[in-house]
Design a protein around this motif. Structure first.
Motif, PDB file in Angstrom:
ATOM      1  N   ASN A   1     101.711 -78.613 -40.399  1.00  0.00           N
ATOM      2  CA  ASN A   1     103.116 -78.496 -40.805  1.00  0.00           C
ATOM      3  C   ASN A   1     103.779 -77.237 -40.260  1.00  0.00           C
ATOM      4  O   ASN A   1     104.902 -77.287 -39.738  1.00  0.00           O
ATOM      5  CB  ASN A   1     103.239 -78.523 -42.333  1.00  0.00           C
ATOM      6  CG  ASN A   1     103.007 -79.914 -42.885  1.00  0.00           C
ATOM      7  OD1 ASN A   1     102.432 -80.761 -42.200  1.00  0.00           O
ATOM      8  ND2 ASN A   1     103.439 -80.150 -44.103  1.00  0.00           N
TER       9      ASN A   1
ATOM     10  N   ASN B   1     106.818 -76.905 -47.699  1.00  0.00           N
ATOM     11  CA  ASN B   1     107.391 -76.762 -46.352  1.00  0.00           C
ATOM     12  C   ASN B   1     108.480 -75.695 -46.344  1.00  0.00           C
ATOM     13  O   ASN B   1     108.601 -74.928 -45.390  1.00  0.00           O
ATOM     14  CB  ASN B   1     107.929 -78.111 -45.868  1.00  0.00           C
ATOM     15  CG  ASN B   1     106.800 -79.064 -45.503  1.00  0.00           C
ATOM     16  OD1 ASN B   1     105.856 -78.658 -44.825  1.00  0.00           O
ATOM     17  ND2 ASN B   1     106.869 -80.301 -45.950  1.00  0.00           N
TER      18      ASN B   1
ATOM     19  N   TYR C   1     112.953 -81.486 -39.643  1.00  0.00           N
ATOM     20  CA  TYR C   1     111.544 -81.828 -39.859  1.00  0.00           C
ATOM     21  C   TYR C   1     111.402 -83.047 -40.774  1.00  0.00           C
ATOM     22  O   TYR C   1     110.672 -83.990 -40.466  1.00  0.00           O
ATOM     23  CB  TYR C   1     110.803 -80.615 -40.431  1.00  0.00           C
ATOM     24  CG  TYR C   1     109.392 -80.922 -40.860  1.00  0.00           C
ATOM     25  CD1 TYR C   1     108.367 -81.034 -39.923  1.00  0.00           C
ATOM     26  CD2 TYR C   1     109.076 -81.127 -42.200  1.00  0.00           C
ATOM     27  CE1 TYR C   1     107.071 -81.343 -40.313  1.00  0.00           C
ATOM     28  CE2 TYR C   1     107.791 -81.429 -42.603  1.00  0.00           C
ATOM     29  CZ  TYR C   1     106.790 -81.530 -41.660  1.00  0.00           C
ATOM     30  OH  TYR C   1     105.507 -81.851 -42.043  1.00  0.00           O
TER      31      TYR C   1
ATOM     32  N   GLN D   1     105.365 -90.297 -40.746  1.00  0.00           N
ATOM     33  CA  GLN D   1     105.078 -88.940 -41.232  1.00  0.00           C
ATOM     34  C   GLN D   1     104.558 -88.031 -40.104  1.00  0.00           C
ATOM     35  O   GLN D   1     105.201 -87.916 -39.093  1.00  0.00           O
ATOM     36  CB  GLN D   1     104.139 -89.016 -42.444  1.00  0.00           C
ATOM     37  CG  GLN D   1     104.844 -89.598 -43.679  1.00  0.00           C
ATOM     38  CD  GLN D   1     105.986 -88.708 -44.149  1.00  0.00           C
ATOM     39  OE1 GLN D   1     105.848 -87.505 -44.240  1.00  0.00           O
ATOM     40  NE2 GLN D   1     107.121 -89.305 -44.429  1.00  0.00           N
ATOM     41  N   SER D   2     103.390 -87.424 -40.286  1.00  0.00           N
ATOM     42  CA  SER D   2     102.973 -86.382 -39.337  1.00  0.00           C
ATOM     43  C   SER D   2     102.688 -86.898 -37.927  1.00  0.00           C
ATOM     44  O   SER D   2     102.505 -86.089 -37.012  1.00  0.00           O
ATOM     45  CB  SER D   2     101.731 -85.669 -39.847  1.00  0.00           C
ATOM     46  OG  SER D   2     102.111 -84.704 -40.789  1.00  0.00           O
TER      47      SER D   2
ATOM     48  N   CYS E   1     109.744 -86.798 -39.813  1.00  0.00           N
ATOM     49  CA  CYS E   1     108.622 -87.400 -40.571  1.00  0.00           C
ATOM     50  C   CYS E   1     109.001 -88.764 -41.144  1.00  0.00           C
ATOM     51  O   CYS E   1     108.136 -89.592 -41.420  1.00  0.00           O
ATOM     52  CB  CYS E   1     108.199 -86.496 -41.716  1.00  0.00           C
ATOM     53  SG  CYS E   1     107.403 -84.970 -41.211  1.00  0.00           S
TER      54      CYS E   1
ATOM     55  N   TYR F   1      93.689 -82.197 -38.897  1.00  0.00           N
ATOM     56  CA  TYR F   1      93.603 -81.004 -39.765  1.00  0.00           C
ATOM     57  C   TYR F   1      92.152 -80.571 -39.941  1.00  0.00           C
ATOM     58  O   TYR F   1      91.431 -80.422 -38.971  1.00  0.00           O
ATOM     59  CB  TYR F   1      94.292 -81.270 -41.114  1.00  0.00           C
ATOM     60  CG  TYR F   1      95.521 -82.121 -40.996  1.00  0.00           C
ATOM     61  CD1 TYR F   1      96.626 -81.639 -40.294  1.00  0.00           C
ATOM     62  CD2 TYR F   1      95.585 -83.399 -41.491  1.00  0.00           C
ATOM     63  CE1 TYR F   1      97.765 -82.411 -40.149  1.00  0.00           C
ATOM     64  CE2 TYR F   1      96.725 -84.187 -41.347  1.00  0.00           C
ATOM     65  CZ  TYR F   1      97.803 -83.677 -40.675  1.00  0.00           C
ATOM     66  OH  TYR F   1      98.909 -84.439 -40.531  1.00  0.00           O
TER      67      TYR F   1
ATOM     68  N   GLY G   1      98.994 -89.554 -40.359  1.00  0.00           N
ATOM     69  CA  GLY G   1     100.148 -89.193 -41.176  1.00  0.00           C
ATOM     70  C   GLY G   1      99.887 -89.596 -42.614  1.00  0.00           C
ATOM     71  O   GLY G   1      99.103 -90.533 -42.857  1.00  0.00           O
ATOM     72  N   VAL G   2     100.546 -88.920 -43.568  1.00  0.00           N
ATOM     73  CA  VAL G   2     100.294 -89.245 -44.975  1.00  0.00           C
ATOM     74  C   VAL G   2     100.906 -90.586 -45.405  1.00  0.00           C
ATOM     75  O   VAL G   2     100.686 -91.026 -46.530  1.00  0.00           O
ATOM     76  CB  VAL G   2     100.734 -88.127 -45.954  1.00  0.00           C
ATOM     77  CG1 VAL G   2      99.867 -86.897 -45.835  1.00  0.00           C
ATOM     78  CG2 VAL G   2     102.205 -87.797 -45.797  1.00  0.00           C
TER      79      VAL G   2
ATOM     80  N   TYR H   1     103.210 -87.273 -53.473  1.00  0.00           N
ATOM     81  CA  TYR H   1     103.929 -86.001 -53.614  1.00  0.00           C
ATOM     82  C   TYR H   1     105.298 -86.104 -52.951  1.00  0.00           C
ATOM     83  O   TYR H   1     106.180 -85.277 -53.188  1.00  0.00           O
ATOM     84  CB  TYR H   1     103.092 -84.841 -53.038  1.00  0.00           C
ATOM     85  CG  TYR H   1     102.990 -84.798 -51.529  1.00  0.00           C
ATOM     86  CD1 TYR H   1     103.833 -83.966 -50.796  1.00  0.00           C
ATOM     87  CD2 TYR H   1     102.083 -85.589 -50.842  1.00  0.00           C
ATOM     88  CE1 TYR H   1     103.769 -83.924 -49.406  1.00  0.00           C
ATOM     89  CE2 TYR H   1     102.006 -85.552 -49.469  1.00  0.00           C
ATOM     90  CZ  TYR H   1     102.838 -84.715 -48.750  1.00  0.00           C
ATOM     91  OH  TYR H   1     102.775 -84.696 -47.382  1.00  0.00           O
TER      92      TYR H   1
ATOM     93  N   PHE I   1      96.723 -79.666 -43.958  1.00  0.00           N
ATOM     94  CA  PHE I   1      97.912 -79.750 -43.100  1.00  0.00           C
ATOM     95  C   PHE I   1      99.048 -78.847 -43.548  1.00  0.00           C
ATOM     96  O   PHE I   1      99.856 -78.401 -42.737  1.00  0.00           O
ATOM     97  CB  PHE I   1      98.408 -81.201 -42.980  1.00  0.00           C
ATOM     98  CG  PHE I   1      98.853 -81.845 -44.266  1.00  0.00           C
ATOM     99  CD1 PHE I   1      97.990 -82.618 -45.023  1.00  0.00           C
ATOM    100  CD2 PHE I   1     100.167 -81.701 -44.711  1.00  0.00           C
ATOM    101  CE1 PHE I   1      98.401 -83.225 -46.196  1.00  0.00           C
ATOM    102  CE2 PHE I   1     100.597 -82.307 -45.882  1.00  0.00           C
ATOM    103  CZ  PHE I   1      99.703 -83.070 -46.635  1.00  0.00           C
TER     104      PHE I   1
ATOM    105  N   GLU J   1     111.704 -86.401 -49.556  1.00  0.00           N
ATOM    106  CA  GLU J   1     110.865 -85.256 -49.177  1.00  0.00           C
ATOM    107  C   GLU J   1     111.634 -83.939 -49.311  1.00  0.00           C
ATOM    108  O   GLU J   1     111.063 -82.919 -49.697  1.00  0.00           O
ATOM    109  CB  GLU J   1     110.320 -85.419 -47.750  1.00  0.00           C
ATOM    110  CG  GLU J   1     109.372 -84.288 -47.439  1.00  0.00           C
ATOM    111  CD  GLU J   1     108.446 -84.502 -46.265  1.00  0.00           C
ATOM    112  OE1 GLU J   1     108.622 -85.491 -45.530  1.00  0.00           O
ATOM    113  OE2 GLU J   1     107.555 -83.657 -46.087  1.00  0.00           O
TER     114      GLU J   1
HETATM  115  N1  GLN Z   1     106.135 -84.970 -44.243  1.00  0.00           N
HETATM  116  C1  GLN Z   1     104.802 -84.666 -44.666  1.00  0.00           C
HETATM  117  C2  GLN Z   1     104.726 -83.235 -45.167  1.00  0.00           C
HETATM  118  O1  GLN Z   1     105.316 -82.367 -44.585  1.00  0.00           O
HETATM  119  C3  GLN Z   1     103.874 -84.894 -43.508  1.00  0.00           C
HETATM  120  C4  GLN Z   1     102.433 -84.561 -43.830  1.00  0.00           C
HETATM  121  C5  GLN Z   1     101.447 -85.443 -43.132  1.00  0.00           C
HETATM  122  O2  GLN Z   1     101.728 -86.562 -42.738  1.00  0.00           O
HETATM  123  N2  GLN Z   1     100.222 -84.966 -43.050  1.00  0.00           N
HETATM  124  O3  GLN Z   1     104.094 -82.971 -46.150  1.00  0.00           O
END
Ligand code: GLN
Length: 304
Positions: free
Chosen positions: A113, A164, A188, A62-63, A192, A240, A257-258, A26, A94, A157
């Motif tokens: 998030n 977001n 943000y 990422q997260s 990430c 999460y 993190g994703v 995504y 998340f 992103e």
């Molecule tokens: N940057 C990603 C987001 O906001 C981070 C999500 C994640 O790592 N769980 O969707």
């Protein structure tokens, strides 16, 4: 403890064909990563480094960066962070919006998030040059001046970050975002997009395994009490709607993190990072969770 033997035994035992999760696409730039990447790095407080596979290849944290934004905000304004974001597990995905409506725009915790976006809003208010200052802070706790944002990932992103954007706008309508929506999102997305190898990330997480001090220099960044609290938030909120499952199977404070990374710490013992981009339906690395489950099973040690 022979950590290298334990890591080797874990890898030998895994049936990699069983881990068929999905790479996060995504964020289009993340979708380009090879699903078969697999790295492990464990940094032991007393006895150094142990690794396997692609542990020296950079990936998008990422997260996992949410732990660093929280740390920096706590250093800047202390417990006042808690006036803007709670410390309860959400039990929701998340990027969920639902709880915000009946909880008046106060996110459940800083590791989802919504919570991380409020924390970024705090940093925007507190820092003179937010993106530069945040990166300098991460480089400092990483003891590594080479750490960087990946601007392609941040831009990718920004183009696809509708959820977001919805979260920030929604919280702003409750008065819980003080800066411009676009500035909060920009900070943000940059946080990430930070890239690290498993080794670099485990060295950075050593701060949380080493009671708030940088391991090599001994410099104190967080008090013991602040470290304990951040670890507690990781333990209860780091995965999460799978935080309970992670506590049950692994039993360490950690953050996913994703990008497929999971960083975890056994305070007083080690920090460990696993990277495998194939995610389970909850957005956590399927193989990463299994490796860490086997680690605490074989060592017979966890925070419990
Ligand atoms: N940057 C990603 C987001 O906001 C981070 C999500 C994640 O790592 N769980 O969707």
């Amino acid at each position: 403890m022979d950590y290298q033997k334990i890591i080797n035994d874990i890898v030998a035992e895994l049936d990699l064909s069983k881990f068929d999760g999905k790479v996060a696409d995504y964020i289009p730039e993340l979708g380009k990563v090879s699903p078969d990447k697999f790295g492990v790095h464990l940094n032991c407080i007393n006895s150094g480094h142990y690794s396997h596979g692609d542990s020296d290849e950079k990936f998008s944290i990422q997260s996992i960066a949410k732990v660093f934004t929280l740390t920096m905000a706590a250093l800047k304004i202390g417990n006042k962070v808690l006036e803007r974001v709670d410390v309860e597990p959400s039990g929701d995905p998340f990027n969920s919006l639902t709880q915000l409506e009946y909880e008046n725009g106060i996110p459940r915790n800083p590791l989802i998030n919504a919570g991380a976006l409020v924390v970024c809003d705090i940093l925007l208010t507190e820092l003179e040059n937010p993106k530069e200052d945040f990166l300098a802070f991460v480089r400092k706790i990483a003891q590594n001046p080479e750490i960087n944002y990946n601007l392609k990932v941040a831009r990718s992103e920004a183009k696809s970050g509708f959820r977001n954007a919805a979260l920030v706008n929604y919280m702003k309508s409750f008065g819980n975002i003080h800066n411009e929506v676009d500035d909060v999102l920009d900070l943000y997305f940059h946080t990430c997009s930070i890239e690290m190898t498993c080794k670099e990330l485990s060295e950075t997480f050593m701060l949380f395994a080493n009671r708030g001090c940088i391991l090599n220099s001994g410099e104190r960044i967080l008090t013991g009490s602040q470290t304990k609290r951040i670890n507690a938030i990781m333990q209860t909120c780091g995965f999460y709607d799978e935080a309970g499952e992670f506590a049950f199977r692994v039993g360490l404070p950690g953050k996913s993190g994703v990008g497929g990374g999971i960083a975890a710490v056994h305070p007083g013992y080690y920090s460990v990072v696993v990277w495998s981009p194939k995610l389970n339906p909850k957005g956590n690395s399927a193989l990463g969770m299994r490796v860490l489950e086997l680690l605490t099973t074989k060592t017979e040690l966890s925070v419990f």
